[in-house]
Motif scaffolding. Structure first.
Motif, short mmCIF file in Angstrom:
data_model
loop_
_atom_site.label_atom_id
_atom_site.label_comp_id
_atom_site.label_asym_id
_atom_site.label_seq_id
_atom_site.Cartn_x
_atom_site.Cartn_y
_atom_site.Cartn_z
N VAL A 37 19.20 35.21 8.45
CA VAL A 37 20.18 34.77 7.46
C VAL A 37 19.87 33.31 7.16
N TRP A 38 19.38 33.05 5.96
CA TRP A 38 18.82 31.74 5.61
C TRP A 38 19.68 31.05 4.56
N ALA A 39 20.27 29.91 4.93
CA ALA A 39 21.08 29.09 4.02
C ALA A 39 20.33 27.81 3.71
N ASN A 40 20.24 27.47 2.43
CA ASN A 40 19.39 26.36 2.00
C ASN A 40 20.18 25.30 1.24
N GLU A 41 19.90 24.04 1.54
CA GLU A 41 20.62 22.95 0.88
C GLU A 41 20.12 22.67 -0.52
N ARG A 42 18.90 23.05 -0.80
CA ARG A 42 18.34 22.81 -2.14
C ARG A 42 18.15 24.13 -2.86
N GLN A 43 18.20 24.10 -4.18
CA GLN A 43 18.00 25.34 -4.92
C GLN A 43 17.18 25.13 -6.18
N PHE A 44 16.15 24.27 -6.06
CA PHE A 44 15.22 24.11 -7.16
C PHE A 44 13.81 24.02 -6.59
N GLN B 50 28.61 42.32 7.71
CA GLN B 50 28.31 41.65 6.47
C GLN B 50 28.14 40.15 6.75
N VAL B 51 27.00 39.61 6.33
CA VAL B 51 26.66 38.20 6.57
C VAL B 51 26.46 37.51 5.22
N ALA B 52 26.68 36.21 5.21
CA ALA B 52 26.55 35.45 3.97
C ALA B 52 25.77 34.17 4.22
N ALA B 53 24.82 33.87 3.33
CA ALA B 53 24.07 32.62 3.35
C ALA B 53 24.45 31.83 2.11
N LEU B 54 25.05 30.66 2.30
CA LEU B 54 25.47 29.83 1.18
C LEU B 54 24.36 28.88 0.77
N TYR B 55 24.33 28.50 -0.49
CA TYR B 55 23.38 27.50 -0.95
C TYR B 55 24.03 26.63 -2.01
N LEU B 56 23.67 25.37 -1.99
CA LEU B 56 24.13 24.43 -3.00
C LEU B 56 23.37 23.12 -2.81
#
Length: 296
Positions: free
Chosen positions: A249-256, A32-38
């Motif tokens: 597994v892609w984690a992104n700093e922006r979410q707009f 199980q892997v997790a990609a965080l964003y904020l």
């Protein structure tokens, strides 16, 4: 191809601290892997005191999500590019938002390293990985003499610095004052090998094909802070996954905007990228282990 179901979760605003989750338990033949964003806190980073306050605030926000997904089974957790130091680093703030690094892998827990030039927040992440018994991938800025390298760091569940990858393809509009790396880097886990990419590394095929060829990776992790653009992060991750036949597994700093969100992107499958406005959150999924690691 059988697809693992996706676990979606999001954190509501800090005011009420509520979390919503649709849960799936890990399985024996998956990791199980997790990609965080904020959207990281920026603040005044023009002094060491201000920079420390920003990194401490972003660590607290990321740690909350890390603990949440780890309690539910995530074993490899990826945080966004610049998610700790607050997005694009002003030229006059680099010295306050950078760190020296020992050679990886370190022989023992990272927090025991004696170099006073190590950013304290990175010691905190090493302790966090040990606390939640998971691999953590964190982005920071490495300082070597007068050079500054955007660097992706992988900590193992014992708190060791397992790998350090210097971004190879810099974005000219925002990173012209940074130095680039030259070598592909991966890290091994009990569930397979993860190749490391950062943002614009994913745009051209040379970087990720070189990584796959030299390291024979089973998965990719990519940290980014994509802007709204014709070539979105979502498309770039799909191209990497489809061309290499490896999940990303892609984690992104922006979410707009068009490039917002984060996800686990599987080869030739509908991806699980989500976009949830300005709220921090994560995308979590079970990825099937490579054939050599599956039980007979």
């Amino acid at each position: 191809m059988a697809r693992a179901a996706v676990l979606l979760l999001c954190a509501a605003c800090a005011r009420d601290g509520m979390l919503r989750i649709k849960e799936e338990l890990p399985r024996a033949d998956t990791v199980q892997v997790a990609a965080l964003y904020l959207l990281a806190e920026r603040g005044d980073r023009g002094t060491q005191e201000g920079a420390d306050a920003v990194t401490a605030a972003n660590f607290a926000r990321l740690a909350r999500l890390v603990r949440f997904v780890a309690r539910r089974g995530a074993r490899v957790i990826v945080t966004p590019e610049y998610g700790v130091i607050g997005g694009k680093v002003p030229r006059d703030s680099k010295r306050f938002l950078s760190t020296s690094l020992p050679a990886a892998p370190t022989p023992g827990p990272f927090w025991e390293e004696r170099d006073p030039g190590i950013a304290p927040v990175l010691r905190d992440f090493a302790r966090l990985g040990d606390e939640v018994d998971a691999y953590l991938v964190v982005h920071y800025l490495e300082r070597v003499d007068d050079l500054y390298y955007p660097v992706s760091l992988a900590f193992d569940p014992g708190g060791r610095l397992l790998a350090a990858y210097r971004k190879r393809v810099l974005w000219p509009l925002t990173e012209s004052d940074k130095a680039s790396g030259s070598e592909p880097v991966s890290f091994d886990t009990p569930w397979g090998r993860f190749g490391m990419l950062v943002c614009s590394d994913a745009i051209g095929p040379v970087t990720w094909l070189d990584l796959k060829r030299k390291h024979d990776v089973d998965y990719f992790v990519c940290q980014s802070r994509w802007f709204p653009a014709p070539l979105t992060g979502r498309l770039a991750m799909s191209i990497v996954a489809n061309a290499t036949r490896r999940p990303v597994v892609w984690a992104n700093e922006r979410q707009f905007g068009l490039a917002g969100g984060a996800g686990i992107v599987r080869p030739w499958a509908r991806d699980s990228v989500i976009r949830l406005g300005g709220r921090p959150g994560a995308v979590v999924a079970n990825l099937r282990l490579p054939a050599r690691l599956r039980a007979p």
